[in-house]
Design a protein around this motif. Sequence first.
Motif, PDB file in Angstrom:
ATOM      1  N   LEU A   1      -4.148  -9.083   1.160  1.00 27.01           N
ATOM      2  CA  LEU A   1      -3.317  -8.260   1.063  1.00 27.01           C
ATOM      3  C   LEU A   1      -2.348  -7.459   2.332  1.00 27.01           C
ATOM      4  CD1 LEU A   1      -6.004  -7.138  -1.795  1.00 27.01           C
ATOM      5  CD2 LEU A   1      -3.991  -8.193  -2.136  1.00 27.01           C
ATOM      6  N   LYS A   2      -1.358  -6.047   1.751  1.00 28.98           N
ATOM      7  CA  LYS A   2      -1.319  -5.424   2.481  1.00 28.98           C
ATOM      8  C   LYS A   2      -1.647  -3.970   3.094  1.00 28.98           C
ATOM      9  CE  LYS A   2       3.599  -2.896   2.910  1.00 28.98           C
ATOM     10  NZ  LYS A   2       4.498  -3.183   3.051  1.00 28.98           N
ATOM     11  N   ILE A   3      -2.255  -3.966   4.080  1.00 33.97           N
ATOM     12  CA  ILE A   3      -2.610  -2.719   4.030  1.00 33.97           C
ATOM     13  C   ILE A   3      -2.201  -1.333   3.967  1.00 33.97           C
ATOM     14  CG2 ILE A   3      -4.803  -1.608   5.470  1.00 33.97           C
ATOM     15  CD1 ILE A   3      -5.704  -4.137   3.946  1.00 33.97           C
ATOM     16  N   LEU A   4      -1.948  -0.422   3.249  1.00 32.64           N
ATOM     17  CA  LEU A   4      -1.126   0.548   3.743  1.00 32.64           C
ATOM     18  C   LEU A   4      -2.367   2.098   4.509  1.00 32.64           C
ATOM     19  CD1 LEU A   4      -1.043   1.750   0.313  1.00 32.64           C
ATOM     20  CD2 LEU A   4       0.865   0.509   1.513  1.00 32.64           C
ATOM     21  N   THR A   5      -3.571   2.025   4.683  1.00 31.31           N
ATOM     22  CA  THR A   5      -4.354   2.779   5.628  1.00 31.31           C
ATOM     23  C   THR A   5      -5.707   2.028   5.426  1.00 31.31           C
ATOM     24  OG1 THR A   5      -5.245   4.401   4.517  1.00 31.31           O
ATOM     25  CG2 THR A   5      -3.544   5.598   4.692  1.00 31.31           C
TER      26      THR A   5
ATOM     27  N   LEU B   1      -3.891   0.475  -4.544  1.00 29.19           N
ATOM     28  CA  LEU B   1      -5.312   0.610  -4.839  1.00 29.19           C
ATOM     29  C   LEU B   1      -6.481   1.239  -3.350  1.00 29.19           C
ATOM     30  CD1 LEU B   1      -5.533  -2.664  -6.509  1.00 29.19           C
ATOM     31  CD2 LEU B   1      -5.994  -0.320  -7.998  1.00 29.19           C
ATOM     32  N   ALA B   2      -7.877   1.573  -3.475  1.00 26.20           N
ATOM     33  CA  ALA B   2      -8.522   1.959  -2.549  1.00 26.20           C
ATOM     34  C   ALA B   2     -10.062   1.364  -2.903  1.00 26.20           C
ATOM     35  CB  ALA B   2      -8.510   3.483  -2.659  1.00 26.20           C
ATOM     36  N   LYS B   3     -10.846   1.292  -1.941  1.00 23.95           N
ATOM     37  CA  LYS B   3     -12.193   0.914  -1.647  1.00 23.95           C
ATOM     38  C   LYS B   3     -12.864   1.497  -0.886  1.00 23.95           C
ATOM     39  CE  LYS B   3     -14.584  -3.321  -3.899  1.00 23.95           C
ATOM     40  NZ  LYS B   3     -14.735  -2.484  -4.960  1.00 23.95           N
TER      41      LYS B   3
ATOM     42  N   VAL C   1     -16.323   3.251   5.407  1.00 25.37           N
ATOM     43  CA  VAL C   1     -14.280   2.790   5.661  1.00 25.37           C
ATOM     44  C   VAL C   1     -13.576   2.565   4.770  1.00 25.37           C
ATOM     45  CG1 VAL C   1     -14.596   0.354   5.903  1.00 25.37           C
ATOM     46  CG2 VAL C   1     -12.825   1.690   6.736  1.00 25.37           C
ATOM     47  N   LYS C   2     -12.334   3.305   4.403  1.00 26.59           N
ATOM     48  CA  LYS C   2     -12.101   3.323   2.924  1.00 26.59           C
ATOM     49  C   LYS C   2     -10.226   2.781   3.381  1.00 26.59           C
ATOM     50  CE  LYS C   2     -10.682   6.763  -0.354  1.00 26.59           C
ATOM     51  NZ  LYS C   2     -10.213   8.187  -0.961  1.00 26.59           N
ATOM     52  N   VAL C   3     -10.339   1.671   2.059  1.00 24.40           N
ATOM     53  CA  VAL C   3      -9.454   0.555   2.979  1.00 24.40           C
ATOM     54  C   VAL C   3      -8.476   1.079   1.836  1.00 24.40           C
ATOM     55  CG1 VAL C   3      -7.903  -1.357   3.037  1.00 24.40           C
ATOM     56  CG2 VAL C   3     -10.841  -1.249   3.973  1.00 24.40           C
ATOM     57  N   GLU C   4      -6.914   1.468   1.549  1.00 24.24           N
ATOM     58  CA  GLU C   4      -6.119   1.604   0.703  1.00 24.24           C
ATOM     59  C   GLU C   4      -4.797  -0.330   1.018  1.00 24.24           C
ATOM     60  OE1 GLU C   4      -5.162   6.622  -0.788  1.00 24.24           O
ATOM     61  OE2 GLU C   4      -4.648   5.532   1.826  1.00 24.24           O
ATOM     62  N   TYR C   5      -5.019  -0.190  -0.171  1.00 22.13           N
ATOM     63  CA  TYR C   5      -3.889  -1.374  -0.158  1.00 22.13           C
ATOM     64  C   TYR C   5      -3.205  -1.792  -1.123  1.00 22.13           C
ATOM     65  CZ  TYR C   5      -7.958  -2.955  -2.835  1.00 22.13           C
ATOM     66  OH  TYR C   5      -8.719  -3.175  -3.994  1.00 22.13           O
ATOM     67  N   LEU C   6      -2.450  -2.589  -1.616  1.00 18.22           N
ATOM     68  CA  LEU C   6      -1.353  -2.853  -2.230  1.00 18.22           C
ATOM     69  C   LEU C   6      -1.224  -4.507  -2.720  1.00 18.22           C
ATOM     70  CD1 LEU C   6       2.527  -2.328  -1.186  1.00 18.22           C
ATOM     71  CD2 LEU C   6       1.480  -1.383  -3.133  1.00 18.22           C
ATOM     72  N   GLN C   7      -2.138  -4.041  -4.164  1.00 14.96           N
ATOM     73  CA  GLN C   7      -1.592  -6.022  -4.908  1.00 14.96           C
ATOM     74  C   GLN C   7      -1.726  -5.760  -5.409  1.00 14.96           C
ATOM     75  OE1 GLN C   7      -6.420  -6.383  -6.130  1.00 14.96           O
ATOM     76  NE2 GLN C   7      -5.943  -8.505  -5.774  1.00 14.96           N
ATOM     77  N   ASN C   8      -0.655  -6.686  -6.673  1.00 12.02           N
ATOM     78  CA  ASN C   8       0.876  -7.179  -7.452  1.00 12.02           C
ATOM     79  C   ASN C   8       1.185  -5.429  -7.375  1.00 12.02           C
ATOM     80  OD1 ASN C   8      -0.612  -9.129  -8.069  1.00 12.02           O
ATOM     81  ND2 ASN C   8      -2.137  -8.233  -9.690  1.00 12.02           N
ATOM     82  N   GLU C   9       2.212  -5.425  -6.393  1.00 15.40           N
ATOM     83  CA  GLU C   9       2.925  -3.817  -6.381  1.00 15.40           C
ATOM     84  C   GLU C   9       1.872  -2.475  -6.559  1.00 15.40           C
ATOM     85  OE1 GLU C   9       5.751  -4.402  -4.905  1.00 15.40           O
ATOM     86  OE2 GLU C   9       4.674  -6.268  -4.635  1.00 15.40           O
TER      87      GLU C   9
END
Lengths: 238, 285
Positions: B259-263, B237-239, B226-234
């Motif tokens: 963290l704030k999750i984008l997708t 990032l993706a992992k 699963v790929k998570v895209e998120y915001l870290q310190n504005e």
Amino acid sequence: MKLRTLTYDYKLLKGDPMLMLSMGIPFILWAMMQFLVPWIMEVAMEQWDFDLSPYYIQTGTFFLMLVPMMMGMVYGFVLLDERDGGIITAISVTPTGKKGYLLLRMGIPITISFVFVLLFVLILHLSDFRNLFQLGLIALVISSQSLILLLFLGAFADNKVMGLAISKGFGILLLGPLLDYVLPSPFHWIGGYSPLFWASRAFLTPDDFQFWLYTGISILFHTLLLWILFRKFSARSD
Amino acid sequence: MIQVKDLSYTYPGSDHPVLKNISFDIQQGEIFGFLGPSGAGKSTTQKVLNGLLKGYQGSVIVNGTDLKKMDRSFYEKIGVAFEFPNLYMKLTALENLKLFASFFNSATRDPLELLEMVNLSADQNTRVSSFSKGMKMRLNFIRALLNHPEILFLDEPTAGLDPGNARIMKDIILDLKQQGVTIFLTTHHMDDAGELCKRLAFMVNGSLPVIDSTTALKLKHGKKSVKVEYLQNEEPLAKEFSLNELSENQQFMEIIRTLKILTIHTQEASLENIFIEVTGHQLKQ
């Protein structure tokens, strides 16, 4: 295939002004033979004392040959139009199939030509045939010319543009009987390359033996050509 | 319903076979997807299966008929919708259907009911020449349904359709499958193939390197992650994380908790990627 298939043919013709116009040509030819040609003969006689009446029957016979050619071309172009649109392929995957479709396409021009030739001869008194059977037979042979043109276009033209180019060469068939009328013997036999030459001879001869001879040659000639062209058309993958 | 064994075909005058020893079976009521780039041999296969091309090698049995011994009655129960709509442009939609219905000996469906199915009722008396491509495609499709076909050959049935009409077509196809109609679907459209077909065949250069169920292909070739895209310190990032014991993955849990999750997306293989992977060819050529 059902009879109502035929009713749509009229709608197809109606949708194409050029095709509709060409269907009117038999009537124009009749009007010419009924009114124009006699008037020209009259003028020629009065003005120049030149008797054109021996050519009246030949002119009529020549006009007679034009109609099946016209019908063959009209329906040949309907066929090419349908080929361009992929319609023949679509019909190929129905129980009617390509051969059934072709029989439909062949049936209409030969029927129209046959009726026209009979009416033309009877109304204009072009020939004193001994019986209706002979007249019917020779009318059928002349009408089958429409099938030769239709099948020729179907077998060799890939599209309407090619069909137009090919149809320009069809005049050579009409040249056959013309050569018979104008060339002195024995050179008039040159016209024998055209199936119409033999049909025209059969039509014009007053002799019973010659009628059957020329009709026989004409039937063989037409049948052979139709067989070759039908096979050629059927073998096409479209 | 369709059995093909060692089918090869070479066009007359050509030295190179277009189809090379292909074999497959299609069960009744199955939607079988046939995928491949242009020129791979899909249309040739379809032409052999619907009896348009003769002179092939191998055995082809369709609806119990060996195509080498078929007669015209074979077409009473076959429906074919070609890729390019081949309709009478000078006739109306209704006239087109009535004319084609006259080419069958068996009972045909009510053309008005078919027009209604694909939202063409209002245009039934309009000449086809003034139809849009999508309208022609819909008419082309329902014409193939006129004779209650038991086997339906469809070539790119949703090409040129807006999403709404494509949905209607796909629903009709799925409904036909429910009714037991066998469907041979040729397409470039991966989403359609994935959604409609139980099994897929990939065709490349006249061969079928892959025939498998859609689900099995996706499982076999997909990445279990699963790929998570998120915001870290504005900063975005993706992992990517393995799906195995995901709930016990501390880093993953930390990210989604704090963290704030984008997708978030599972990394299933797309059919297009599977095609490229197993055949080494691009699908759209």
